[in-house]
Design an enzyme around this catalytic site. Structure first.
Site, short mmCIF file in Angstrom:
data_model
loop_
_atom_site.label_atom_id
_atom_site.label_comp_id
_atom_site.label_asym_id
_atom_site.label_seq_id
_atom_site.Cartn_x
_atom_site.Cartn_y
_atom_site.Cartn_z
CG ASP A 400 26.22 22.91 44.29
OD1 ASP A 400 26.45 24.19 43.92
OD2 ASP A 400 26.80 22.38 45.56
CD GLU A 403 27.30 28.79 39.74
OE1 GLU A 403 26.51 28.96 40.66
OE2 GLU A 403 27.92 27.84 39.40
CG ASP A 476 28.39 27.89 48.29
OD1 ASP A 476 27.24 27.46 48.45
OD2 ASP A 476 29.21 27.61 47.54
#
Length: 789
Positions: A400, A403, A476
């Site tokens: 997760d 980025e 998300d």
């Protein structure tokens, strides 16, 4: 025009080095002048040609018949920075035969497939097909500009290259974005990693070319002015891109993967249903959920442990809700349930892992994130965290916040651009983190256990990431029809960018109001999203809600189970397509433009797609819809017949229809000539690999399909241990041929039963197992020919 070019620089007051030629258009503007064209000099090289244009140097390298590499330097320097997204040059740019030609007007190299020419008058490049048809050219005036800038203490350039696209083309790719656009013609796309927004600098055109803009810098791809397509990078040493010729989009993706790496097979179980939510709070809860799936005979392969399992984020120590992790994982494995656990590159400063990284200078400056560009950082992260989890028996990692995010809570908008990292200036490597983070895990995984296939789920991606066994999910997103519709276009452009494995949070992640899960309107949305999810390369449900299992949605639970079972019946088809991804650089989830590039009616359709060669999928993205508009494409040189998957009725292609779409039905059509292998009902992928196989034949055209089999969860397939059964359908003489099996592998079933079903109205329809067969064959590896009336 000059004013526009200056304004796009985003750096007011900076001096531009402008490399340009005379333009008749500018000559017509009274009182405006452009710089005189510097002298152009060209010399042939072993790999193409080199040119000087004033102080600018240009290098044209022929990588293959279908790939040209273009690099420039504004000041003639030879500086180079690492580009780890590319394969080594002896693999990615092997060279190819070419013809060099030069006269007073241009210098050019011509390969078997296309030509690049440099104008001696204007200093711009022009690309054309081997037979002289224009593909793309740089603008006639000011094609390339370089603004000197100081970024993070380094002297560098703000680089812009301007192209003049044809009015008859459409643009796709560039990663994943949430603007709802499919065709990017007339748009500006920002390439900077963020949650739900993925930067992959690959642009694909319907004219048959692709551009791999070869940088990880923060970039804008700008076609707001339809006559200009610019690539505008915040930082760079000069222009650097690969021009790739397909002409089909599959060919462009094949060449992209030749440059950046080919996708491995995922484990067979990864193509089954992945059950997740934010979040399960113990393995006891996960085991209870898994047992219910098994006892109710609802197919499922993976249970996911989301975040906050830890005592301290970044350390492999579970909180007090977890007791015997290895023992509990064994209980799940005994029921053929695989597991995934969430880990983050973001680390709590209180964690021992953080302290180790900090002590060795392995953190990104002013961020709570390890520096994945530092090999030592990747070692410490693996040794301190993920290796310990891997040893416990977790089957996959959910990486997760890849980025990455800077620190809690959720600050992660292209954060590297103002930092220095180990590989170099973060402004030059703004978008690289997800590749290096995922690749570090894969490399350590394979060193630890090279017989267990890597499967990673991650929230971001970059060039080359397809080679590490990673699947992206779209981030998300909102639990709304807006969210659903935008994921379809986002996923299709991601696929065209050359990365084959993608998924989404079925039902969306963020609820739009409290108690949404109990609302019948939301349960309808969940079913529509689930229907779409069945036909994504990876099939996964997740969201921020108290419950997220199929029985949590009682109004639509029977339909959810029906579609889940359909996914598992499609497993022989899906797993064979996965082999095509690895062996042929195929793409499973295919916007219509991939197969009908020359049909302009497909260019703006971003809510329909092919799932492999057979199935045309048409998700429903409006509340209370009972039908939706569908375009059935037609091949250019022949009629194309389509079958309604649910009824067996046939419709000629080349038209729009209003397709029936009651709540329990997603409109599905099957292309004539398709051979669709459907397995038996099963509870997990691989439960019944020996069949029997229901082989549905859709007459109306010739067809072929290669049925692929292997052991399912190791890398022996790379050593040739796999089997392919070639299957063909001759429409003229109504003959199905099961070809001689090619290859073998340990544990291969020596015989298989094929129930052959010719699809027609009321027969061989829907997802249920057909009980009346047109023919049955017990196949033992030799060729069998079957006449079917």
């Amino acid at each position: 025009m000059i004013g526009k070019l200056l304004s796009r620089a985003h750096f007011p007051g900076l001096f531009f080095i402008m490399l340009t030629g005379f333009s008749a258009w500018h000559a017509q503007l009274s009182g405006q002048n452009i710089p005189a064209q510097p002298q152009v000099q060209v010399t042939q090289s072993d790999h193409g040609f080199n040119a000087t244009i004033g102080k600018e140097t240009m290098r044209i390298v022929v990588c293959s018949d279908s790939i040209i590499h273009v690099t420039t330097r504004p000041d003639g320097s030879s500086i180079e920075h690492p580009q780890p997204w590319l394969l080594p040059a002896d693999q990615s740019c092997k060279g190819g035969a070419f013809q060099f030609r030069q006269d007073a007007k241009s210098a050019s190299v011509k390969t078997a497939n296309f030509t690049v020419a440099l104008s001696m008058d204007r200093g711009n490049l022009m690309f054309s097909t081997a037979d002289g048809k224009p593909l793309l050219r740089e603008g006639n005036a000011v094609p390339r500009t370089y603004a000197p800038v100081t970024v993070n203490g380094d002297q560098t350039f703000h680089v812009v290259d301007r192209f003049a696209p044809d009015f008859t083309e459409a643009f796709y790719g560039l990663g994943q974005h949430q603007n709802g656009m499919f065709n990017y013609r007339g748009a500006t796309i920002e390439l900077g990693q963020n949650n739900t927004d993925i930067a992959v600098p690959v642009l694909v055109s319907t004219k048959g070319y692709g551009i791999l803009w070869n940088t990880a810098a923060f970039t804008y791809v700008d076609n707001r002015f339809p006559l200009e397509l610019s690539f505008d990078s915040m930082t760079g040493d000069g222009v650097d891109y690969f021009l790739v010729y397909g002409p089909e989009i599959d060919g462009i993706i094949h060449q992209y993967r030749n440059l950046t790496g080919h996708a491995p097979m995922l484990p067979r179980w990864a193509y089954g249903f992945i059950q997740s939510k934010d979040r399960y709070k113990s393995l006891d809860e996960i085991i209870e959920i898994a047992n219910r799936y098994r006892s109710e005979k609802i197919p499922m392969d993976v249970m996911v442990q989301d975040w906050f399992w830890w005592k301290t984020e970044g350390d492999p120590i579970f909180n007090e809700n977890y007791h015997d992790v290895s023992g509990d994982l064994k209980k799940l494995h005994d029921e053929h349930v695989h597991t995934m656990i969430s880990t983050w590159g973001l680390i709590d400063p209180a964690a021992d892992t953080f302290k180790k990284l900090d002590a060795e200078g392995l953190l990104i400056p002013n961020a709570h994130v390890y520096d994945a560009s530092n090999p030592r950082g990747r070692d410490v992260y693996w040794d301190s965290l993920t290796s310990k989890l891997f040893a416990q028996g977790w089957d996959s990692f959910w990486l997760d916040s890849a980025e990455p995010e800077e620190y809690w809570p959720h600050i992660g908008d292209a954060i590297l651009r103002d930092k220095k990292i180990a590989i170099g200036n973060g402004a030059l490597y703004t978008n690289i983190y997800p590749l290096l983070h995922n690749e570090g895990i894969q490399e350590h995984w394979k060193k630890t256990n090279d017989q267990k296939r890597t499967f990673l789920l991650t929230r971001s991606a970059f060039l080359g990431q397809q080679r590490v066994g990673a699947t992206v999910w779209s981030g998300d997103v909102f639990s709304s029809y807006w969210g659903l519709s935008h994921q379809i276009t986002a996923g299709l452009n991601y696929a065209v960018s050359g990365l084959p494995y993608w998924t989404t949070d079925i039902g969306g992640y963020w609820p739009t109001y409290d108690g949404q899960i109990e609302d019948p309107a939301y349960q309808e949305l969940y079913l529509r999203w689930f229907q779409f999810g069945v036909f994504c390369p990876i099939f996964r449900s997740h969201g921020h809600r108290p419950h997220n299992e199929m029985w949590s949605y009682p109004d639509v639970e029977p339909s959810l189970i029906e579609y889940d079972k359909l996914r598992y019946r499609l497993m022989p088809y899906i797993y064979s397509l996965a082999w095509k991804v690895s062996s042929e650089d195929y793409t499973i989830q295919r916007p219509l433009v991939m197969d009908w590039r020359n049909d302009p009616l497909t260019w703006n359709i971003g809510d329909q797609f092919m799932f492999g060669p057979a199935l045309l999928v048409n998700p429903v993205t409006e509340a209370k819809a009972t039908e939706r508009r569908v375009y059935l494409p037609k091949d250019a040189l022949k009629d194309t017949l389509w079958y309604d998957f649910w009824t067996g009725q046939t419709i000629q292609g080349g038209t729009h229809i209003q397709a029936a779409a009651p709540l329990n039905r997603i409109p599905l059509y099957v292309r004539a000539g398709s051979i669709l292998p459907l397995g038996p009902e099963e509870q997990y992928a691989g439960e019944k690999v020996d069949g029997p196989i229901e082989l549905r034949i859709y007459p109306g055209a010739n067809g072929s399909f290669n049925l692929y089999q292997d052991e399912g969860d190791n890398y022996n397939y790379e050593k040739g241990q796999h089997a392919v059964i070639p299957i063909t359908w001759s429409d003229a003489d109504r003959t199905l041929t099961l070809g001689a099996r090619i290859g073998s592998y340990p544990g291969m079933p020596q015989e298989m039963t094929f129930h052959i079903v010719r699809a027609r109205p009321g027969h061989g329809i829907g997802g249920t197992v057909e009980t009346e067969f047109d023919h049955t064959v017990v196949y033992r590896g030799s060729e069998a020919r079957i006449k079917i009336e």
